[in-house]
Every structure is written in structure tokens, then in C-alpha cells.
Scaffold this motif. Sequence first.
Motif, PDB file in Angstrom:
ATOM      1  N   ALA A   1      87.422  41.984  72.608  1.00 47.97           N
ATOM      2  CA  ALA A   1      87.141  43.561  72.146  1.00 47.97           C
ATOM      3  C   ALA A   1      88.711  44.288  73.140  1.00 47.97           C
ATOM      4  CB  ALA A   1      86.062  43.963  72.890  1.00 47.97           C
ATOM      5  N   LEU A   2      89.006  43.856  74.049  1.00 48.56           N
ATOM      6  CA  LEU A   2      90.130  44.670  74.647  1.00 48.56           C
ATOM      7  C   LEU A   2      91.385  44.457  73.642  1.00 48.56           C
ATOM      8  CD1 LEU A   2      89.520  44.478  78.272  1.00 48.56           C
ATOM      9  CD2 LEU A   2      89.085  46.270  76.823  1.00 48.56           C
ATOM     10  N   GLY A   3      91.368  43.131  73.324  1.00 49.53           N
ATOM     11  CA  GLY A   3      92.435  42.668  72.415  1.00 49.53           C
ATOM     12  C   GLY A   3      92.486  43.440  71.061  1.00 49.53           C
ATOM     13  N   SER A   4      91.255  43.686  70.576  1.00 52.92           N
ATOM     14  CA  SER A   4      91.046  44.659  69.378  1.00 52.92           C
ATOM     15  C   SER A   4      91.414  45.801  69.506  1.00 52.92           C
ATOM     16  CB  SER A   4      89.705  44.488  68.820  1.00 52.92           C
ATOM     17  OG  SER A   4      89.271  43.128  68.385  1.00 52.92           O
ATOM     18  N   VAL A   5      91.236  46.182  70.844  1.00 58.49           N
ATOM     19  CA  VAL A   5      91.898  47.588  71.156  1.00 58.49           C
ATOM     20  C   VAL A   5      93.251  47.691  70.952  1.00 58.49           C
ATOM     21  CG1 VAL A   5      92.039  49.303  72.976  1.00 58.49           C
ATOM     22  CG2 VAL A   5      89.880  48.321  72.343  1.00 58.49           C
TER      23      VAL A   5
ATOM     24  N   ALA B   1      81.503  44.950  67.403  1.00 54.85           N
ATOM     25  CA  ALA B   1      80.731  43.354  67.211  1.00 54.85           C
ATOM     26  C   ALA B   1      81.073  42.851  68.505  1.00 54.85           C
ATOM     27  CB  ALA B   1      81.424  42.911  66.156  1.00 54.85           C
ATOM     28  N   PHE B   2      82.288  42.726  68.913  1.00 50.27           N
ATOM     29  CA  PHE B   2      82.588  41.901  70.132  1.00 50.27           C
ATOM     30  C   PHE B   2      82.000  42.645  71.487  1.00 50.27           C
ATOM     31  CE2 PHE B   2      86.830  40.652  68.351  1.00 50.27           C
ATOM     32  CZ  PHE B   2      86.260  39.454  67.768  1.00 50.27           C
ATOM     33  N   ALA B   3      81.719  43.730  71.658  1.00 47.80           N
ATOM     34  CA  ALA B   3      81.288  44.375  72.546  1.00 47.80           C
ATOM     35  C   ALA B   3      79.750  44.306  72.723  1.00 47.80           C
ATOM     36  CB  ALA B   3      81.330  45.992  72.605  1.00 47.80           C
ATOM     37  N   THR B   4      79.010  44.147  71.598  1.00 47.21           N
ATOM     38  CA  THR B   4      77.691  43.655  71.296  1.00 47.21           C
ATOM     39  C   THR B   4      77.399  42.446  71.756  1.00 47.21           C
ATOM     40  OG1 THR B   4      77.468  45.396  69.744  1.00 47.21           O
ATOM     41  CG2 THR B   4      75.772  43.864  69.812  1.00 47.21           C
ATOM     42  N   ILE B   5      78.257  41.589  71.476  1.00 47.43           N
ATOM     43  CA  ILE B   5      78.267  39.995  71.514  1.00 47.43           C
ATOM     44  C   ILE B   5      78.127  39.876  73.139  1.00 47.43           C
ATOM     45  CG2 ILE B   5      78.963  37.875  71.519  1.00 47.43           C
ATOM     46  CD1 ILE B   5      79.524  38.804  68.505  1.00 47.43           C
ATOM     47  N   GLU B   6      79.116  40.620  73.741  1.00 49.86           N
ATOM     48  CA  GLU B   6      79.361  40.553  75.342  1.00 49.86           C
ATOM     49  C   GLU B   6      78.092  40.688  76.052  1.00 49.86           C
ATOM     50  OE1 GLU B   6      80.855  39.465  78.759  1.00 49.86           O
ATOM     51  OE2 GLU B   6      82.060  38.955  76.960  1.00 49.86           O
ATOM     52  N   VAL B   7      77.584  41.850  75.529  1.00 50.67           N
ATOM     53  CA  VAL B   7      76.194  42.261  76.140  1.00 50.67           C
ATOM     54  C   VAL B   7      75.293  41.370  76.252  1.00 50.67           C
ATOM     55  CG1 VAL B   7      74.316  43.771  75.872  1.00 50.67           C
ATOM     56  CG2 VAL B   7      76.602  44.871  75.643  1.00 50.67           C
ATOM     57  N   PHE B   8      75.219  40.374  75.215  1.00 47.86           N
ATOM     58  CA  PHE B   8      74.299  39.211  75.267  1.00 47.86           C
ATOM     59  C   PHE B   8      74.667  37.845  75.865  1.00 47.86           C
ATOM     60  CE2 PHE B   8      72.728  42.047  71.789  1.00 47.86           C
ATOM     61  CZ  PHE B   8      71.628  42.337  72.004  1.00 47.86           C
ATOM     62  N   THR B   9      76.016  37.855  76.053  1.00 41.87           N
ATOM     63  CA  THR B   9      76.624  36.353  76.657  1.00 41.87           C
ATOM     64  C   THR B   9      76.818  36.724  78.135  1.00 41.87           C
ATOM     65  OG1 THR B   9      78.840  36.920  75.962  1.00 41.87           O
ATOM     66  CG2 THR B   9      77.390  35.670  74.404  1.00 41.87           C
ATOM     67  N   LEU B  10      77.475  37.648  78.510  1.00 43.16           N
ATOM     68  CA  LEU B  10      77.870  38.200  79.855  1.00 43.16           C
ATOM     69  C   LEU B  10      78.825  37.113  80.427  1.00 43.16           C
ATOM     70  CD1 LEU B  10      74.487  39.329  81.429  1.00 43.16           C
ATOM     71  CD2 LEU B  10      76.424  40.713  80.384  1.00 43.16           C
ATOM     72  N   GLU B  11      79.705  36.357  79.459  1.00 42.58           N
ATOM     73  CA  GLU B  11      80.874  35.622  79.942  1.00 42.58           C
ATOM     74  C   GLU B  11      82.151  35.981  79.854  1.00 42.58           C
ATOM     75  OE1 GLU B  11      80.952  32.302  81.109  1.00 42.58           O
ATOM     76  OE2 GLU B  11      78.762  32.572  81.315  1.00 42.58           O
ATOM     77  N   MET B  12      82.264  37.303  79.565  1.00 44.24           N
ATOM     78  CA  MET B  12      83.566  37.938  79.598  1.00 44.24           C
ATOM     79  C   MET B  12      84.535  37.835  78.347  1.00 44.24           C
ATOM     80  SD  MET B  12      83.203  40.394  81.765  1.00 44.24           S
ATOM     81  CE  MET B  12      81.994  40.523  83.226  1.00 44.24           C
ATOM     82  N   THR B  13      84.360  36.713  77.886  1.00 44.98           N
ATOM     83  CA  THR B  13      85.153  36.357  76.737  1.00 44.98           C
ATOM     84  C   THR B  13      85.380  37.205  75.576  1.00 44.98           C
ATOM     85  OG1 THR B  13      84.614  33.926  77.124  1.00 44.98           O
ATOM     86  CG2 THR B  13      85.712  34.334  75.003  1.00 44.98           C
TER      87      THR B  13
ATOM     88  N   ILE C   1      99.465  40.909  67.750  1.00 40.60           N
ATOM     89  CA  ILE C   1      99.390  41.785  69.143  1.00 40.60           C
ATOM     90  C   ILE C   1      97.820  41.464  69.512  1.00 40.60           C
ATOM     91  CG2 ILE C   1      99.248  44.056  70.088  1.00 40.60           C
ATOM     92  CD1 ILE C   1     101.579  44.882  67.995  1.00 40.60           C
ATOM     93  N   ALA C   2      96.914  41.678  68.609  1.00 39.83           N
ATOM     94  CA  ALA C   2      95.613  41.637  69.136  1.00 39.83           C
ATOM     95  C   ALA C   2      95.287  40.059  69.564  1.00 39.83           C
ATOM     96  CB  ALA C   2      94.683  41.946  67.890  1.00 39.83           C
ATOM     97  N   ALA C   3      95.683  39.219  68.973  1.00 39.35           N
ATOM     98  CA  ALA C   3      95.634  37.791  69.320  1.00 39.35           C
ATOM     99  C   ALA C   3      96.512  37.600  70.647  1.00 39.35           C
ATOM    100  CB  ALA C   3      96.120  36.909  68.075  1.00 39.35           C
ATOM    101  N   VAL C   4      97.476  37.837  70.672  1.00 38.92           N
ATOM    102  CA  VAL C   4      98.236  37.583  71.958  1.00 38.92           C
ATOM    103  C   VAL C   4      97.736  38.372  73.205  1.00 38.92           C
ATOM    104  CG1 VAL C   4     100.515  38.160  73.296  1.00 38.92           C
ATOM    105  CG2 VAL C   4     100.555  37.299  70.976  1.00 38.92           C
ATOM    106  N   VAL C   5      97.206  39.672  72.920  1.00 36.76           N
ATOM    107  CA  VAL C   5      96.697  40.261  74.232  1.00 36.76           C
ATOM    108  C   VAL C   5      95.347  39.720  74.581  1.00 36.76           C
ATOM    109  CG1 VAL C   5      95.699  42.542  74.713  1.00 36.76           C
ATOM    110  CG2 VAL C   5      97.631  42.566  73.739  1.00 36.76           C
ATOM    111  N   SER C   6      94.457  39.207  73.548  1.00 38.81           N
ATOM    112  CA  SER C   6      93.237  38.610  73.861  1.00 38.81           C
ATOM    113  C   SER C   6      93.442  37.139  74.499  1.00 38.81           C
ATOM    114  CB  SER C   6      92.575  38.469  72.510  1.00 38.81           C
ATOM    115  OG  SER C   6      92.001  39.444  71.948  1.00 38.81           O
ATOM    116  N   VAL C   7      94.464  36.365  74.112  1.00 31.40           N
ATOM    117  CA  VAL C   7      94.571  35.262  74.804  1.00 31.40           C
ATOM    118  C   VAL C   7      95.102  35.417  76.209  1.00 31.40           C
ATOM    119  CG1 VAL C   7      96.188  33.099  74.774  1.00 31.40           C
ATOM    120  CG2 VAL C   7      94.908  33.920  72.759  1.00 31.40           C
ATOM    121  N   ALA C   8      95.903  36.537  76.394  1.00 25.99           N
ATOM    122  CA  ALA C   8      96.437  36.844  77.883  1.00 25.99           C
ATOM    123  C   ALA C   8      95.490  37.079  78.711  1.00 25.99           C
ATOM    124  CB  ALA C   8      97.420  37.746  77.663  1.00 25.99           C
TER     125      ALA C   8
END
Length: 155
Positions: free
Chosen positions: A33-37, A16-28, A55-62
Motif C-alpha cells: 500500500a505504501l508503494g502504491s502511495v 485494497a492492500f490496506a483492507t487485506i492488511e487488516v485481515f492478515t497483519l503480516e505487514m506485507t 516506482i511503486a514496485a521499487v518502493v514496495s520491494v525496498a
Amino acid sequence: MLTQYAWIAWLVLILAFATIEVFTLEMTFLMLALGSVAGLLSGLFGIPWWAQFAIAAVVSVALILLIRPPLLRALRRGGDPARSNIDALIGAEGSVVQTLGVSGGQVRLSNGETWTARLSPATEQTDVPVGGRVLVTGIDGATAVVVPVERSTSA
């Protein structure tokens, strides 16, 4: 049961995050998605679901705070410096093909396009004869606003 199938939830979030990123292109959403990984990988090591989420939240924010800004700067630095559309016409020279007077006229620009034109209000000249050189100072709708070249070089 929740911890047994948490990997499916992580995969859904990643997609879901990767699909949204394809349409927004803002890298958020890429960082989310990487935090979810990271959450998925921690789940594969048997960590409880609440810790996977942390862990996912900390990695995403970082990643959002540390990686996203320099990544966006690097991507924007490689932008195309060429002017296009109206920006490319400002400053272009042309020659008058139909006498340019108070009511307007036509000019052929250096790029080969013929435009309806009118003199800029800043000019004191009333007519520019056929063959006269002009400089585009602005675009007003489909009309080029021009000044005679002699005027632009003395100003």
C-alpha cells in the motif's frame, strides 16, 4: 486516457492492500500500500504510467526488505509474556480432593479450579490421600497429569 485516471487505480490499490492488511497483519500488504502511495504521488507529478508502476514496485520491494523485518521484530518483542490456557496449568500445584489412585481422582489447583486427575506414569506411588500436595506435569484432554510434590522435589 489511462494516465488521466491512473490516480483512481492507485487509490483502489491502496484501499485494497490496506483492507487485506487488516485481515492478515503480516505487514506485507501495508508495504505494498505504501508503494502504491509512492506510485500515486509520482503520478501527481506527471510521470508516465509505466514509470509510476516501476516506482511503486521499487518502493514496495525496498520497504518489504528493509522496513518490514525490524517492524515485525519490534511488534513481536512487546508480546504478553504471561502464560495462558494449558501452558499456565503446567507446573501449578494443587491438593487432592478425592483420593488419587490408579483409576484417577480429583485435585483442586492453586488457581481454584477442580480437575479430574491421574498420576503420571513416572511415579511409583499408587495412592495420594485427600489433602496431599501434587504438581501438574501435563494435561491430557480434560485430565490433569500430576505427580506428588514430594516426588517432584527429590527428582
